[in-house]
Design a protein around this motif. Structure first.
Motif, PDB file in Angstrom:
ATOM      1  N   ALA A 176      -5.735   4.992   9.051  1.00  0.00           N
ATOM      2  CA  ALA A 176      -4.530   4.235   9.374  1.00  0.00           C
ATOM      3  C   ALA A 176      -3.356   4.698   8.507  1.00  0.00           C
ATOM      4  N   GLY A 177      -3.643   4.930   7.227  1.00  0.00           N
ATOM      5  CA  GLY A 177      -2.591   5.433   6.344  1.00  0.00           C
ATOM      6  C   GLY A 177      -2.113   6.805   6.755  1.00  0.00           C
ATOM      7  N   LEU A 178      -3.054   7.624   7.217  1.00  0.00           N
ATOM      8  CA  LEU A 178      -2.667   8.966   7.686  1.00  0.00           C
ATOM      9  C   LEU A 178      -1.748   8.861   8.897  1.00  0.00           C
ATOM     10  N   ALA A 179      -2.033   7.915   9.792  1.00  0.00           N
ATOM     11  CA  ALA A 179      -1.165   7.724  10.950  1.00  0.00           C
ATOM     12  C   ALA A 179       0.237   7.292  10.509  1.00  0.00           C
ATOM     13  N   PHE A 180       0.295   6.409   9.495  1.00  0.00           N
ATOM     14  CA  PHE A 180       1.599   5.980   8.988  1.00  0.00           C
ATOM     15  C   PHE A 180       2.384   7.150   8.407  1.00  0.00           C
ATOM     16  N   VAL A 181       1.699   7.977   7.632  1.00  0.00           N
ATOM     17  CA  VAL A 181       2.411   9.087   7.002  1.00  0.00           C
ATOM     18  C   VAL A 181       2.857  10.109   8.047  1.00  0.00           C
ATOM     19  N   VAL A 182       2.025  10.300   9.075  1.00  0.00           N
ATOM     20  CA  VAL A 182       2.427  11.214  10.147  1.00  0.00           C
ATOM     21  C   VAL A 182       3.674  10.696  10.852  1.00  0.00           C
ATOM     22  N   GLY A 183       3.711   9.380  11.097  1.00  0.00           N
ATOM     23  CA  GLY A 183       4.903   8.809  11.712  1.00  0.00           C
ATOM     24  C   GLY A 183       6.129   8.949  10.819  1.00  0.00           C
ATOM     25  N   GLY A 184       5.936   8.689   9.548  1.00  0.00           N
ATOM     26  CA  GLY A 184       7.051   8.819   8.615  1.00  0.00           C
ATOM     27  C   GLY A 184       7.550  10.244   8.496  1.00  0.00           C
ATOM     28  N   SER A 185       6.628  11.192   8.620  1.00  0.00           N
ATOM     29  CA  SER A 185       7.033  12.586   8.576  1.00  0.00           C
ATOM     30  C   SER A 185       7.704  13.006   9.885  1.00  0.00           C
ATOM     31  N   ARG A 186       7.304  12.360  10.964  1.00  0.00           N
ATOM     32  CA  ARG A 186       7.888  12.696  12.261  1.00  0.00           C
ATOM     33  C   ARG A 186       9.351  12.285  12.308  1.00  0.00           C
ATOM     34  N   TRP A 187       9.671  11.101  11.800  1.00  0.00           N
ATOM     35  CA  TRP A 187      11.048  10.642  11.853  1.00  0.00           C
ATOM     36  C   TRP A 187      11.807  10.847  10.550  1.00  0.00           C
ATOM     37  N   ARG A 188      11.157  11.554   9.601  1.00  0.00           N
ATOM     38  CA  ARG A 188      11.816  11.907   8.338  1.00  0.00           C
ATOM     39  C   ARG A 188      12.317  10.684   7.576  1.00  0.00           C
ATOM     40  N   GLN A 189      11.524   9.641   7.608  1.00  0.00           N
ATOM     41  CA  GLN A 189      11.865   8.420   6.886  1.00  0.00           C
ATOM     42  C   GLN A 189      10.817   8.164   5.821  1.00  0.00           C
ATOM     43  N   PRO A 190      11.180   7.540   4.719  1.00  0.00           N
ATOM     44  CA  PRO A 190      10.174   7.241   3.694  1.00  0.00           C
ATOM     45  C   PRO A 190       9.365   5.981   3.976  1.00  0.00           C
ATOM     46  N   ASP A 191       9.603   5.314   5.120  1.00  0.00           N
ATOM     47  CA  ASP A 191       8.907   4.050   5.375  1.00  0.00           C
ATOM     48  C   ASP A 191       7.406   4.237   5.556  1.00  0.00           C
ATOM     49  N   GLY A 192       7.041   5.363   6.170  1.00  0.00           N
ATOM     50  CA  GLY A 192       5.625   5.609   6.367  1.00  0.00           C
ATOM     51  C   GLY A 192       4.891   5.755   5.039  1.00  0.00           C
ATOM     52  N   GLN A 193       5.520   6.428   4.088  1.00  0.00           N
ATOM     53  CA  GLN A 193       4.882   6.575   2.777  1.00  0.00           C
ATOM     54  C   GLN A 193       4.819   5.252   2.043  1.00  0.00           C
ATOM     55  N   LEU A 194       5.855   4.413   2.276  1.00  0.00           N
ATOM     56  CA  LEU A 194       5.797   3.077   1.664  1.00  0.00           C
ATOM     57  C   LEU A 194       4.625   2.285   2.209  1.00  0.00           C
ATOM     58  N   MET A 195       4.462   2.370   3.524  1.00  0.00           N
ATOM     59  CA  MET A 195       3.330   1.661   4.129  1.00  0.00           C
ATOM     60  C   MET A 195       2.015   2.209   3.604  1.00  0.00           C
ATOM     61  N   PHE A 196       1.989   3.524   3.363  1.00  0.00           N
ATOM     62  CA  PHE A 196       0.753   4.079   2.824  1.00  0.00           C
ATOM     63  C   PHE A 196       0.492   3.570   1.408  1.00  0.00           C
ATOM     64  N   ILE A 197       1.542   3.395   0.639  1.00  0.00           N
ATOM     65  CA  ILE A 197       1.338   2.864  -0.721  1.00  0.00           C
ATOM     66  C   ILE A 197       0.794   1.437  -0.655  1.00  0.00           C
ATOM     67  N   PHE A 198       1.346   0.640   0.260  1.00  0.00           N
ATOM     68  CA  PHE A 198       0.833  -0.723   0.394  1.00  0.00           C
ATOM     69  C   PHE A 198      -0.612  -0.720   0.875  1.00  0.00           C
ATOM     70  N   ILE A 199      -0.908   0.192   1.792  1.00  0.00           N
ATOM     71  CA  ILE A 199      -2.289   0.305   2.271  1.00  0.00           C
ATOM     72  C   ILE A 199      -3.216   0.710   1.134  1.00  0.00           C
ATOM     73  N   LEU A 200      -2.710   1.566   0.248  1.00  0.00           N
ATOM     74  CA  LEU A 200      -3.506   2.008  -0.903  1.00  0.00           C
ATOM     75  C   LEU A 200      -3.836   0.830  -1.810  1.00  0.00           C
ATOM     76  N   VAL A 201      -2.827  -0.003  -2.071  1.00  0.00           N
ATOM     77  CA  VAL A 201      -3.053  -1.189  -2.909  1.00  0.00           C
ATOM     78  C   VAL A 201      -4.069  -2.111  -2.253  1.00  0.00           C
ATOM     79  N   MET A 202      -3.890  -2.307  -0.961  1.00  0.00           N
ATOM     80  CA  MET A 202      -4.813  -3.181  -0.241  1.00  0.00           C
ATOM     81  C   MET A 202      -6.229  -2.628  -0.271  1.00  0.00           C
ATOM     82  N   ALA A 203      -6.372  -1.311  -0.113  1.00  0.00           N
ATOM     83  CA  ALA A 203      -7.704  -0.718  -0.128  1.00  0.00           C
ATOM     84  C   ALA A 203      -8.347  -0.850  -1.510  1.00  0.00           C
ATOM     85  N   ALA A 204      -7.532  -0.698  -2.556  1.00  0.00           N
ATOM     86  CA  ALA A 204      -8.092  -0.820  -3.904  1.00  0.00           C
ATOM     87  C   ALA A 204      -8.619  -2.230  -4.148  1.00  0.00           C
TER      88      ALA A 204
END
Lengths: 169, 102
Positions: free
Chosen positions: B44-72
């Protein structure tokens, strides 16, 4: 290039942890290719570092027994190392290729969204998300402390709450 | 090196998610189920980062950071629960735990 990564999570062996570490490193490399170096570093550090260490600790705790030595001897056959080692070598080769080609033509690949933009957006419009994440970390800390206590027979014990060290964001 | 189209990234994320889902459904060991959940979260995080890279926005990486915290947090709590379960049942089979009462 991407198609080689999907093969990595053949985790049906007992050595699923090794394969999982390799898989996480591969995903981290994909993040780097996609132009997200900050998230790639986070993935490599937190996922492949911290969370895997947690898993390894729990597996070690659960395997404490008289038959553990036999299991160890059966697990540590050199054939078991070959699969993850080969995949890691493939990953290292790809990383070297990416670094060399990136150094030759810096505009190749996707647009890089660096750590600066991520940080600005993180503490700008997403500040409430950061606060919620810190609250979640605190709740996780208290919950893990409560669950991880060795429970004596009968008594619940005085409920001690953990200190404020959960707010590490 | 041409830029990778977003379809491949999303396809890889879907493959990883399907692998994790199959792991959850097939394995009956709690630790392997947790590992498979990790794989799904990672997809799921990979999908977020791919989307963020597609639209060149940092939001996908932010979502990945939140997902990382949640996973931990999820992994720490899950492993604590696994330890409690092992102390109670002396096994890691999830089917034994489903029939526990009280």
């Amino acid at each position: 290039m991407v198609a080689t990564f999907a093969v990595i999570t053949r985790y049906n062996a007992v050595h699923a942890l090794l394969y999982l570490v390799v898989s996480l490193l591969a995903v981290s490399l994909i993040f780097y290719v996609l132009g997200a170096p900050f998230v790639a570093a986070l993935e490599a550090i937190i996922y492949a570092g911290a969370i895997m260490v947690l898993f390894i600790f729990v597996i070690m705790i659960l395997n404490l027994g008289p038959q553990a030595v036999r299991f160890e001897r059966a697990w540590l056959k050199p054939g078991m190392w070959l699969g993850p080692a080969a995949l890691t070598l493939i990953l290292a080769g790809e990383l070297a290729y990416i670094l060399i080609s990136r150094g030759r033509s810096p505009s190749a690949g996707a647009a890089v969204v660096g750590a600066r933009q991520v940080g600005i957006a993180l503490f700008g419009p997403y500040l409430i998300g950061v606060e919620l994440a810190s609250l979640l970390l605190l709740a996780g800390l208290v919950g893990a402390y409560h669950l991880g206590r060795r429970r004596n027979a009968g008594d619940a014990g005085p409920h001690q709450f953990a200190g404020p060290e959960g707010r590490e964001q | 090196m041409a830029p990778i189209p977003a379809n491949y990234g999303l396809l890889l994320a879907a493959l990883l998610f399907i692998l994790g889902l199959a792991g959850v459904l097939v394995r009956r060991n709690v630790i392997f189920i947790l590992l498979s959940i990790e794989i799904m979260v990672n997809a799921a995080g990979l999908a977020f980062v791919v989307g963020g890279s597609r639209w060149r926005q940092p939001d996908g990486q932010l979502m990945f950071i939140f997902i990382l915290v949640m996973a931990a947090v999820e992994v720490s709590l899950g492993l604590a629960l696994v330890l409690q379960l092992y102390h109670h049942l002396k096994t890691l089979d999830i089917d034994r735990a489903s029939s526990m009462r009280g």
